[in-house]
Scaffold this motif. Structure first.
Motif, short mmCIF file in Angstrom:
data_model
loop_
_atom_site.label_atom_id
_atom_site.label_comp_id
_atom_site.label_asym_id
_atom_site.label_seq_id
_atom_site.Cartn_x
_atom_site.Cartn_y
_atom_site.Cartn_z
N LEU A 331 0.82 -1.21 0.00
CA LEU A 331 0.00 0.00 0.00
C LEU A 331 0.86 1.26 0.00
CD1 LEU A 331 -2.77 -1.05 2.55
CD2 LEU A 331 -3.10 -0.59 0.10
N GLN A 332 1.99 1.21 0.71
CA GLN A 332 2.85 2.39 0.81
C GLN A 332 3.88 2.47 -0.33
OE1 GLN A 332 2.38 4.82 3.21
NE2 GLN A 332 0.54 3.57 3.58
N ARG A 333 3.98 1.41 -1.12
CA ARG A 333 4.91 1.36 -2.27
C ARG A 333 6.34 1.70 -1.85
NH1 ARG A 333 2.10 0.58 -6.78
NH2 ARG A 333 -0.12 1.12 -6.82
N VAL A 334 6.82 0.97 -0.86
CA VAL A 334 8.17 1.19 -0.35
C VAL A 334 9.12 0.14 -0.93
CG1 VAL A 334 7.39 2.28 1.77
CG2 VAL A 334 7.75 -0.20 1.72
N ASN A 335 10.42 0.45 -0.85
CA ASN A 335 11.44 -0.44 -1.41
C ASN A 335 11.98 -1.45 -0.41
OD1 ASN A 335 11.37 0.87 -3.93
ND2 ASN A 335 12.77 2.46 -3.19
N SER A 336 11.84 -1.17 0.90
CA SER A 336 12.42 -2.08 1.88
C SER A 336 11.62 -2.04 3.18
CB SER A 336 13.88 -1.71 2.17
OG SER A 336 13.96 -0.43 2.79
N LEU A 337 11.91 -3.00 4.04
CA LEU A 337 11.31 -3.06 5.37
C LEU A 337 12.43 -3.08 6.39
CD1 LEU A 337 9.58 -5.41 3.44
CD2 LEU A 337 7.98 -4.75 5.22
N PHE A 338 12.28 -2.29 7.45
CA PHE A 338 13.29 -2.19 8.51
C PHE A 338 12.77 -2.86 9.78
CE2 PHE A 338 15.57 0.26 5.71
CZ PHE A 338 16.63 0.96 6.25
N SER A 339 13.64 -3.66 10.39
CA SER A 339 13.27 -4.42 11.58
C SER A 339 14.28 -4.14 12.70
CB SER A 339 13.26 -5.91 11.26
OG SER A 339 13.17 -6.69 12.43
N GLY A 340 13.78 -4.22 13.94
CA GLY A 340 14.67 -4.15 15.10
C GLY A 340 15.14 -5.52 15.54
N GLY A 341 14.94 -6.54 14.69
CA GLY A 341 15.32 -7.92 15.01
C GLY A 341 16.77 -8.03 15.42
N GLY A 342 17.02 -8.83 16.44
CA GLY A 342 18.37 -9.04 16.94
C GLY A 342 18.79 -8.09 18.04
N GLY A 343 17.95 -7.09 18.32
CA GLY A 343 18.33 -6.09 19.31
C GLY A 343 18.54 -6.66 20.70
N ASP A 344 17.68 -7.57 21.13
CA ASP A 344 17.85 -8.17 22.46
C ASP A 344 19.24 -8.79 22.60
OD1 ASP A 344 15.34 -7.43 23.20
OD2 ASP A 344 14.48 -9.44 23.22
N THR A 345 19.68 -9.50 21.57
CA THR A 345 20.97 -10.17 21.62
C THR A 345 22.12 -9.18 21.53
OG1 THR A 345 20.01 -12.15 20.64
CG2 THR A 345 22.39 -11.92 20.53
N VAL A 346 22.06 -8.28 20.56
CA VAL A 346 23.15 -7.32 20.36
C VAL A 346 23.31 -6.42 21.58
CG1 VAL A 346 23.84 -5.31 19.00
CG2 VAL A 346 23.01 -7.35 17.85
N PHE A 347 22.17 -6.02 22.19
CA PHE A 347 22.22 -5.16 23.37
C PHE A 347 22.31 -5.97 24.67
CE2 PHE A 347 19.57 -2.00 20.69
CZ PHE A 347 20.72 -1.46 20.15
N CYS A 348 22.78 -7.22 24.54
CA CYS A 348 23.19 -8.05 25.68
C CYS A 348 22.09 -8.24 26.73
CB CYS A 348 24.44 -7.45 26.34
SG CYS A 348 25.34 -8.58 27.41
N TYR A 349 20.90 -8.63 26.26
CA TYR A 349 19.80 -8.90 27.17
C TYR A 349 19.92 -10.34 27.67
CZ TYR A 349 14.96 -8.69 28.95
OH TYR A 349 13.84 -8.70 29.75
N LEU A 350 20.90 -10.58 28.54
CA LEU A 350 21.10 -11.92 29.10
C LEU A 350 20.18 -12.11 30.30
CD1 LEU A 350 25.01 -12.21 29.04
CD2 LEU A 350 23.37 -13.16 27.41
N LYS A 351 19.60 -13.30 30.42
CA LYS A 351 18.67 -13.58 31.50
C LYS A 351 19.30 -14.45 32.59
CE LYS A 351 14.78 -12.97 28.40
NZ LYS A 351 13.58 -13.56 27.76
N SER A 352 20.61 -14.62 32.53
CA SER A 352 21.32 -15.42 33.53
C SER A 352 22.12 -14.50 34.44
CB SER A 352 22.26 -16.40 32.83
OG SER A 352 23.38 -15.71 32.29
N ALA A 353 22.88 -15.11 35.34
CA ALA A 353 23.75 -14.35 36.26
C ALA A 353 25.12 -14.09 35.67
CB ALA A 353 23.88 -15.11 37.58
N ALA A 354 25.30 -14.37 34.39
CA ALA A 354 26.61 -14.25 33.76
C ALA A 354 27.23 -12.85 33.86
CB ALA A 354 26.53 -14.69 32.30
#
Length: 578
Positions: A331-354
């Motif tokens: 509908l918007q006739r755009v060339n690409s799609l942008f995602s924030g995918g991977g942010g949790d990992t790259v920004f070190c969202y660890l759920k352990s005591a590491a």
């Protein structure tokens, strides 16, 4: 969709012209032009695919940017570098992008480097040095060089380890050159190795211990990458989840010279409605937030995949989101799609005591205690419990990248070991948190396989670009939990650019209610799909145990049904290639 190309390879240089002549008509019908010869390889790509020459006879295919995000179209200035290896390392150290680098070797062979983000697809089949390297097996198929055959040993591996990406694929004779890796073709032999390693950036010599400087570096790198990609594409749709990561991508789009739209997905059930947060980012960018409803009927388990897809990766929820975002993009006739995918990992969202364990080992008692306090605040537990968990993390033998999941599989008595991703080879004495986050970073490489988008549009993952990964890896894990907040340095980096309510979110919407409803509504269909399918006929599933589960009610908050979607994902991939 990445740039399309095929590179034809022969073991004997004199035979390359004959190989090219034999497929010339098919190449012309695909609008593939010869872009040059590198060692034993002839590279073909459409004229619109950017490619330029490097000193010494190399070719770079794709998009390249300098350290401040300016497009690069000429690397003639590197002619002073003495070797092809020096040129390759200089490109990795001073440029970034989504590209493949083809270089000649001293004995007439060819080396291919895939950029660390994996932005240009790269599958290959080489037997005795003869074969092809391509972005799309459909091209090789049109040339008569490939026909899909399922590798059932890979399927067995995928059933046990469904969320791990390895160089081996589900198609017999086809491998993938993984991001940051090099493929060397020398005569009749070919081999792979690492050209770029995330482990280099977590060494003490690379560590960035000043939180203010770290936040500045991450802000600069992320902003530069997002704007460079946006201005290359000229128009885009930002997929806003309402969470921190996609909001950071949105913040970086401010003042970018591009036409943009924003879209969020909502469901008929509560839990995933993020409009309250996503709309704030859209308003900040001066655009309306588009909304796409995920209908239950859109979450198919039996759907068409791209031709010759390399491995099972796309599942029911991904299918529903893909249709929703494709509708908005069309509908918007755009060339690409942008995602924030991977942010949790790259920004070190660890759920352990590491992170606390890392602080103890790298900085001693004072820093370790401070990290334990941050850890207890982050997880809402006592300081004593946080300390106990950190000590356990310090002294216990580290776990492997993942455990096998044999649920509802027939037991054969033969152990099937995990095939290793090259990033799983951790150096000795590496910190526990660095080990965990790099293992998780390898898992993000499946995102490109699982993100189905149509219409030839590129899907951008700027948070998984080389500059952002490097900047974030340099920041030690304990700084990421400063003040008892997850992704603390990222929040600090964009504190002046995000709405207060988005910046300080501690939770996020979930599609779990929607996914469970899809499972509940489709249990009978799922049962027939799996019990009458290829996995069952190959003797891989335990039909009795699977039937018992599908017929039984689930206790509250039981998420074991998610394993069923893994099995459906693999069965669907097999049906698409059988």
């Amino acid at each position: 969709m990445s740039y399309r190309y095929i590179a034809l390879s022969v073991a004997v240089a004199g035979n390359l012209e004959d190989f090219e002549r034999s497929v010339a008509d098919s190449l012309r019908s695909l609008a593939m032009d010869c872009r040059g010869h590198v060692g034993c390889v002839a590279l073909y790509a459409p004229q619109e695919a950017p490619a330029f020459d490097l000193p010494g006879g190399g070719i770079l295919l794709g998009d390249l940017y300098d350290e401040v995000g300016r497009p690069v179209r000429d690397l003639a200035g590197l002619r002073h570098l003495p070797t092809q290896a020096a040129i390759r390392q200089h490109v990795l150290d001073h440029y970034w992008g989504e590209y493949l680098l083809f270089q000649p070797s001293d004995d007439g062979g060819t080396t291919v480097l895939r950029d660390p983000s994996g932005g240009v697809d790269c599958a290959y089949s080489l037997r005795g040095g003869n074969g092809f390297i391509t972005s799309d097996l459909a091209i090789a198929s049109r040339l008569g060089l490939h026909r899909d055959r399922i590798d059932w040993d890979f399927v067995r591996h995928c059933l046990l380890y469904p969320h791990i990406k390895i160089a081996r694929t589900g198609l017999a004779g086809i491998s993938e050159l993984l991001p940051g890796c090099m493929l060397s073709v020398e005569g009749q032999k070919s081999s792979t190795g690492l050209g770029w390693s995330p482990w280099h950036f977590v060494t003490p010599a690379e560590r960035q211990s000043d939180p203010v400087a770290a936040a500045q570096t991450i802000r600069d790198a992320t902003t530069s990458v997002v704007r460079a990609m946006a201005e290359t594409d000229r128009s885009l749709l930002l997929e806003l989840s309402g969470g921190l990561d996609s909001s950071i991508v949105g913040a970086c789009l401010a003042n970018a010279r591009t036409r943009m739209a924003c879209c969020t997905a909502i469901t008929p059930l509560p839990g995933a409605d993020e409009r309250r947060y996503a709309s704030q980012i859209a308003r900040q960018l001066g655009t309306k937030l588009l909304e796409q409803m995920l209908d239950f009927a859109e979450a198919d388990i039996d759907f068409r995949l791209p031709r010759h897809s390399l491995r099972p990766a796309a599942w029911a929820l991904g299918r529903a989101v893909a249709r929703a975002m494709d509708n908005a993009a069309e509908l918007q006739r755009v060339n690409s799609l942008f995602s924030g995918g991977g942010g949790d990992t790259v920004f070190c969202y660890l759920k352990s005591a590491a992170p606390a364990a890392d602080a103890f080992r790298a900085r001693g008692l004072t820093a370790g205690y401070r990290a334990i306090v941050d850890l207890s605040r982050l997880h809402g537990c006592t300081v004593a419990k946080a300390a106990r968990l950190a000590l356990r993390k310090l002294y216990r033998t580290p776990k492997g990248p993942c455990k096998p999941d044999g649920q509802w599989l027939l037991r054969t008595g033969v152990a099937l070991p995990l095939e290793m991703h090259p990033w799983f080879s951790a150096p000795p004495h590496v910190l526990p948190g660095d080990r965990e986050r790099i293992f998780e970073l390898a898992g993000t490489q499946l995102f490109r396989d699982s993100t189905l988008r149509s219409g030839g549009r590129r899907v951008r993952f700027p948070l998984l670009s080389q500059p952002v990964m490097e900047a974030c890896l340099r920041v030690p894990s304990w700084l990421w939990i400063s003040g008892g907040q997850n992704r603390s340095i990222a929040r600090s980096a964009f504190s002046g650019q995000l709405p207060h309510e988005v910046l300080n979110r501690r939770s996020k919407g979930t599609f779990m209610n929607y996914t469970f409803a899809v499972y509940r509504k489709n249990k009978a269909t799922i049962g027939h799909f799996l019990l009458d399918g290829h996995l069952r006929s190959q003797g891989l599933l335990d039909p009795r145990e699977l039937s018992l589960f599908l017929e039984s009610p689930l206790p509250a908050r039981d998420r074991s049904f998610m394993r069923i979607f893994d099995l459906c994902m693999i069965e669907n991939w097999v049906r698409n290639h059988a």
